[in-house]
Design an enzyme around this catalytic site. Sequence first.
Site, mmCIF file in Angstrom:
data_model
loop_
_atom_site.group_PDB
_atom_site.id
_atom_site.type_symbol
_atom_site.label_atom_id
_atom_site.label_comp_id
_atom_site.label_asym_id
_atom_site.label_seq_id
_atom_site.Cartn_x
_atom_site.Cartn_y
_atom_site.Cartn_z
ATOM 1 N N ASP A 155 0.863 -1.183 0.000
ATOM 2 C CA ASP A 155 0.000 0.000 0.000
ATOM 3 C C ASP A 155 0.897 1.230 0.000
ATOM 4 O O ASP A 155 1.063 1.905 1.009
ATOM 5 C CB ASP A 155 -0.916 -0.027 1.229
ATOM 6 C CG ASP A 155 -1.822 1.184 1.316
ATOM 7 O OD1 ASP A 155 -1.889 1.947 0.338
ATOM 8 O OD2 ASP A 155 -2.464 1.367 2.370
ATOM 9 N N PRO A 162 10.296 8.082 -1.496
ATOM 10 C CA PRO A 162 10.705 6.810 -0.901
ATOM 11 C C PRO A 162 10.016 5.597 -1.515
ATOM 12 O O PRO A 162 10.445 4.469 -1.278
ATOM 13 C CB PRO A 162 10.317 6.979 0.583
ATOM 14 C CG PRO A 162 9.276 8.043 0.597
ATOM 15 C CD PRO A 162 9.620 8.965 -0.529
#
Length: 275
Positions: A155, A162
Amino acid sequence: MELWYTEKQTENYGITAKIKRSLATEETPYQKLDMLETEEFGNMLTLDGMVMTTERDEFVYHEMVAHVPLFTHPHPKHVLVVGGGDGGVIREVVKHPEVEKVTLVEIDGSVIEHSKKFLPTIASAFDDPKVEVIVGDGFMHIAESREAYDVIMVDSTEPVGPAVKLFEKGFYEGLSRALKEDGLFIAQTDNPWFKADLIRQVYSDVKEIFPITRLYTANVPTYPSGLWTFTMGSKKHDPLEVNEARFHDIETKYYTKALHKAAFVLPKFVEDLTK
């Protein structure tokens, strides 16, 4: 004076929402976090200017991330969620009685804390006894895991900052090693209107690693284009061949037994991305 938030989804297109007020803003070590109260969608979490979730339409995304893989795997005892700091996916995961433990690895602890405060209906399962929360790097957690999980749910944000490495072939190879011999994973893979090349590449990479690779969709109004895709890689279990006895009643607003298979019926321009 009216206040509007706009997410510029491409150079030439965006989505906008009228804002009542800003609830919180923070430059975390990883991204810019904003919590906004909107007129149309309730409280909204954005990261680096991108909508992550809203109170009004969050159930679509979270249910489709969680229930499709959990009803596909016959014994999903140990589940990992990479990202998902708003808590919506783990809220759905703990609805399944066969799940014994769900580990959430979120790199940005501020997402968790702000979600608990401003999105309490989404972040409602953090204190569930089945849930383990690790504030850390999901990529490294995967790299260090071996045959540890039945189901992994990625998710993540869109592939910027990142999250970029969570869309690379090496990461999917790591997922395969972290899964048990009959494990499967699912990842959100953006939208086919603006990110067709990304979906095509991810599907191709996953297909080289997993014997069963499937793409499915859902409608999430506040995400770019509204049509969102999810890619599943499975070592053994096919979501299109789920035993009817696997389905049991859980409380949902979007996911249904019939929708489980229907979600894999793709518009031709999306299906073409899997060829």
